[in-house]
Scaffold this motif. Structure first.
Motif, PDB file in Angstrom:
ATOM      1  N   ASP A  49      -4.515  42.522  47.393  1.00 58.45           N
ATOM      2  CA  ASP A  49      -3.585  41.611  46.732  1.00 58.45           C
ATOM      3  C   ASP A  49      -3.562  41.783  45.210  1.00 58.45           C
ATOM      4  O   ASP A  49      -2.822  41.086  44.524  1.00 58.45           O
ATOM      5  CB  ASP A  49      -3.932  40.156  47.062  1.00 58.45           C
ATOM      6  N   CYS A  50      -4.386  42.681  44.682  1.00 57.52           N
ATOM      7  CA  CYS A  50      -4.470  42.877  43.241  1.00 57.52           C
ATOM      8  C   CYS A  50      -4.134  44.322  42.881  1.00 57.52           C
ATOM      9  O   CYS A  50      -4.348  45.230  43.663  1.00 57.52           O
ATOM     10  CB  CYS A  50      -5.873  42.550  42.743  1.00 57.52           C
ATOM     11  N   ASP A  51      -3.625  44.499  41.690  1.00 58.65           N
ATOM     12  CA  ASP A  51      -3.337  45.832  41.187  1.00 58.65           C
ATOM     13  C   ASP A  51      -3.662  45.867  39.697  1.00 58.65           C
ATOM     14  O   ASP A  51      -4.232  44.918  39.160  1.00 58.65           O
ATOM     15  CB  ASP A  51      -1.886  46.238  41.464  1.00 58.65           C
ATOM     16  N   LEU A  52      -3.307  46.945  39.034  1.00 62.14           N
ATOM     17  CA  LEU A  52      -3.616  47.058  37.606  1.00 62.14           C
ATOM     18  C   LEU A  52      -2.913  45.993  36.775  1.00 62.14           C
ATOM     19  O   LEU A  52      -3.426  45.578  35.736  1.00 62.14           O
ATOM     20  CB  LEU A  52      -3.261  48.453  37.097  1.00 62.14           C
ATOM     21  N   ARG A  53      -1.754  45.532  37.229  1.00 60.25           N
ATOM     22  CA  ARG A  53      -1.059  44.469  36.490  1.00 60.25           C
ATOM     23  C   ARG A  53      -1.871  43.165  36.525  1.00 60.25           C
ATOM     24  O   ARG A  53      -1.914  42.430  35.550  1.00 60.25           O
ATOM     25  CB  ARG A  53       0.339  44.252  37.049  1.00 60.25           C
ATOM     26  N   THR A  54      -2.504  42.903  37.651  1.00 59.41           N
ATOM     27  CA  THR A  54      -3.354  41.714  37.777  1.00 59.41           C
ATOM     28  C   THR A  54      -4.525  41.817  36.802  1.00 59.41           C
ATOM     29  O   THR A  54      -4.839  40.852  36.096  1.00 59.41           O
ATOM     30  CB  THR A  54      -3.874  41.575  39.214  1.00 59.41           C
ATOM     31  N   ALA A  55      -5.160  42.979  36.776  1.00 59.11           N
ATOM     32  CA  ALA A  55      -6.291  43.176  35.867  1.00 59.11           C
ATOM     33  C   ALA A  55      -5.835  43.075  34.413  1.00 59.11           C
ATOM     34  O   ALA A  55      -6.500  42.440  33.592  1.00 59.11           O
ATOM     35  CB  ALA A  55      -6.945  44.535  36.122  1.00 59.11           C
ATOM     36  N   ALA A  56      -4.693  43.673  34.103  1.00 55.45           N
ATOM     37  CA  ALA A  56      -4.172  43.626  32.730  1.00 55.45           C
ATOM     38  C   ALA A  56      -3.865  42.192  32.315  1.00 55.45           C
ATOM     39  O   ALA A  56      -4.146  41.803  31.171  1.00 55.45           O
ATOM     40  CB  ALA A  56      -2.925  44.495  32.612  1.00 55.45           C
ATOM     41  N   ALA A  57      -3.308  41.406  33.212  1.00 58.28           N
ATOM     42  CA  ALA A  57      -2.992  40.009  32.895  1.00 58.28           C
ATOM     43  C   ALA A  57      -4.267  39.227  32.594  1.00 58.28           C
ATOM     44  O   ALA A  57      -4.309  38.430  31.644  1.00 58.28           O
ATOM     45  CB  ALA A  57      -2.225  39.365  34.040  1.00 58.28           C
ATOM     46  N   ALA A  58      -5.318  39.471  33.361  1.00 64.26           N
ATOM     47  CA  ALA A  58      -6.591  38.785  33.130  1.00 64.26           C
ATOM     48  C   ALA A  58      -7.185  39.184  31.781  1.00 64.26           C
ATOM     49  O   ALA A  58      -7.687  38.338  31.035  1.00 64.26           O
ATOM     50  CB  ALA A  58      -7.567  39.087  34.258  1.00 64.26           C
ATOM     51  N   VAL A  59      -7.119  40.460  31.444  1.00 63.00           N
ATOM     52  CA  VAL A  59      -7.643  40.932  30.155  1.00 63.00           C
ATOM     53  C   VAL A  59      -6.833  40.327  29.012  1.00 63.00           C
ATOM     54  O   VAL A  59      -7.398  39.910  27.996  1.00 63.00           O
ATOM     55  CB  VAL A  59      -7.654  42.474  30.100  1.00 63.00           C
ATOM     56  N   ASP A  60      -5.523  40.255  29.165  1.00 58.58           N
ATOM     57  CA  ASP A  60      -4.672  39.649  28.126  1.00 58.58           C
ATOM     58  C   ASP A  60      -5.026  38.184  27.887  1.00 58.58           C
ATOM     59  O   ASP A  60      -5.063  37.725  26.740  1.00 58.58           O
ATOM     60  CB  ASP A  60      -3.191  39.755  28.497  1.00 58.58           C
ATOM     61  N   ILE A  61      -5.289  37.447  28.940  1.00 55.89           N
ATOM     62  CA  ILE A  61      -5.661  36.032  28.808  1.00 55.89           C
ATOM     63  C   ILE A  61      -6.963  35.905  28.024  1.00 55.89           C
ATOM     64  O   ILE A  61      -7.085  35.065  27.129  1.00 55.89           O
ATOM     65  CB  ILE A  61      -5.774  35.363  30.196  1.00 55.89           C
ATOM     66  N   GLU A  62      -7.937  36.752  28.345  1.00 56.57           N
ATOM     67  CA  GLU A  62      -9.213  36.707  27.628  1.00 56.57           C
ATOM     68  C   GLU A  62      -9.036  37.122  26.173  1.00 56.57           C
ATOM     69  O   GLU A  62      -9.629  36.539  25.272  1.00 56.57           O
ATOM     70  CB  GLU A  62     -10.255  37.586  28.325  1.00 56.57           C
ATOM     71  N   ALA A  63      -8.197  38.132  25.930  1.00 57.25           N
ATOM     72  CA  ALA A  63      -7.937  38.569  24.554  1.00 57.25           C
ATOM     73  C   ALA A  63      -7.287  37.447  23.752  1.00 57.25           C
ATOM     74  O   ALA A  63      -7.640  37.231  22.585  1.00 57.25           O
ATOM     75  CB  ALA A  63      -7.045  39.813  24.552  1.00 57.25           C
ATOM     76  N   ASP A  64      -6.362  36.735  24.362  1.00 59.07           N
ATOM     77  CA  ASP A  64      -5.729  35.602  23.680  1.00 59.07           C
ATOM     78  C   ASP A  64      -6.754  34.534  23.314  1.00 59.07           C
ATOM     79  O   ASP A  64      -6.708  33.969  22.218  1.00 59.07           O
ATOM     80  CB  ASP A  64      -4.633  34.992  24.556  1.00 59.07           C
ATOM     81  N   ALA A  65      -7.673  34.263  24.234  1.00 55.70           N
ATOM     82  CA  ALA A  65      -8.697  33.248  23.974  1.00 55.70           C
ATOM     83  C   ALA A  65      -9.591  33.666  22.806  1.00 55.70           C
ATOM     84  O   ALA A  65      -9.905  32.858  21.928  1.00 55.70           O
ATOM     85  CB  ALA A  65      -9.536  33.007  25.228  1.00 55.70           C
ATOM     86  N   ILE A  66      -9.980  34.946  22.772  1.00 54.48           N
ATOM     87  CA  ILE A  66     -10.820  35.437  21.684  1.00 54.48           C
ATOM     88  C   ILE A  66     -10.053  35.411  20.367  1.00 54.48           C
ATOM     89  O   ILE A  66     -10.585  35.003  19.322  1.00 54.48           O
ATOM     90  CB  ILE A  66     -11.334  36.862  21.985  1.00 54.48           C
ATOM     91  N   GLU A  67      -8.787  35.808  20.407  1.00 58.69           N
ATOM     92  CA  GLU A  67      -7.967  35.811  19.189  1.00 58.69           C
ATOM     93  C   GLU A  67      -7.818  34.404  18.622  1.00 58.69           C
ATOM     94  O   GLU A  67      -7.942  34.193  17.408  1.00 58.69           O
ATOM     95  CB  GLU A  67      -6.596  36.406  19.477  1.00 58.69           C
ATOM     96  N   CYS A  68      -7.608  33.426  19.485  1.00 54.91           N
ATOM     97  CA  CYS A  68      -7.478  32.029  19.018  1.00 54.91           C
ATOM     98  C   CYS A  68      -8.766  31.561  18.354  1.00 54.91           C
ATOM     99  O   CYS A  68      -8.724  30.924  17.300  1.00 54.91           O
ATOM    100  CB  CYS A  68      -7.129  31.114  20.189  1.00 54.91           C
ATOM    101  N   ARG A  69      -9.905  31.894  18.953  1.00 58.95           N
ATOM    102  CA  ARG A  69     -11.179  31.502  18.353  1.00 58.95           C
ATOM    103  C   ARG A  69     -11.369  32.179  17.007  1.00 58.95           C
ATOM    104  O   ARG A  69     -11.849  31.551  16.050  1.00 58.95           O
ATOM    105  CB  ARG A  69     -12.327  31.845  19.291  1.00 58.95           C
ATOM    106  N   ALA A  70     -10.999  33.464  16.907  1.00 63.43           N
ATOM    107  CA  ALA A  70     -11.158  34.173  15.636  1.00 63.43           C
ATOM    108  C   ALA A  70     -10.286  33.552  14.559  1.00 63.43           C
ATOM    109  O   ALA A  70     -10.719  33.398  13.409  1.00 63.43           O
ATOM    110  CB  ALA A  70     -10.813  35.654  15.829  1.00 63.43           C
ATOM    111  N   ILE A  71      -9.080  33.191  14.902  1.00 67.17           N
ATOM    112  CA  ILE A  71      -8.167  32.558  13.942  1.00 67.17           C
ATOM    113  C   ILE A  71      -8.746  31.223  13.479  1.00 67.17           C
ATOM    114  O   ILE A  71      -8.762  30.917  12.284  1.00 67.17           O
ATOM    115  CB  ILE A  71      -6.763  32.377  14.543  1.00 67.17           C
ATOM    116  N   MET A  72      -9.247  30.433  14.410  1.00 68.06           N
ATOM    117  CA  MET A  72      -9.803  29.130  14.051  1.00 68.06           C
ATOM    118  C   MET A  72     -11.045  29.286  13.163  1.00 68.06           C
ATOM    119  O   MET A  72     -11.260  28.479  12.259  1.00 68.06           O
ATOM    120  CB  MET A  72     -10.158  28.332  15.317  1.00 68.06           C
TER     121      MET A  72
END
Length: 75
Positions: A49-72
């Motif tokens: 049920d998963c493919d590279l798009r699923t993995a990429a979406a998960a990595v993007d979510i984590e990257a967004d979380a890290i970016e928000c913390r860095a900005i703050m």
């Protein structure tokens, strides 16, 4: 449905502010992050049920979380 905020893996990564005011992640944390991404991709590889798009979406979510913390941290 819970009102508790979603906990991201990236929330566990230490972010340091350098003397230049930029946010930095220690090398050991980067290595740990890359190994976690690798392990996640390996685990998803066997899930039909998963493919590279699923993995990429998960990595993007984590990257967004890290970016928000860095900005703050560097405000």
């Amino acid at each position: 449905m819970s009102d508790e905020p979603i906990q991201h893996a990236g929330d566990q990564i230490p972010i340091l502010t350098g003397s230049d005011g930029q946010a930095y992640i220690p090398t050991a944390a980067v290595i740990q992050l890359l190994r976690a991404i690798s392990a996640s991709c390996t685990n998803l590889a066997d899930d039909p049920d998963c493919d590279l798009r699923t993995a990429a979406a998960a990595v993007d979510i984590e990257a967004d979380a890290i970016e928000c913390r860095a900005i703050m941290q560097t405000r």
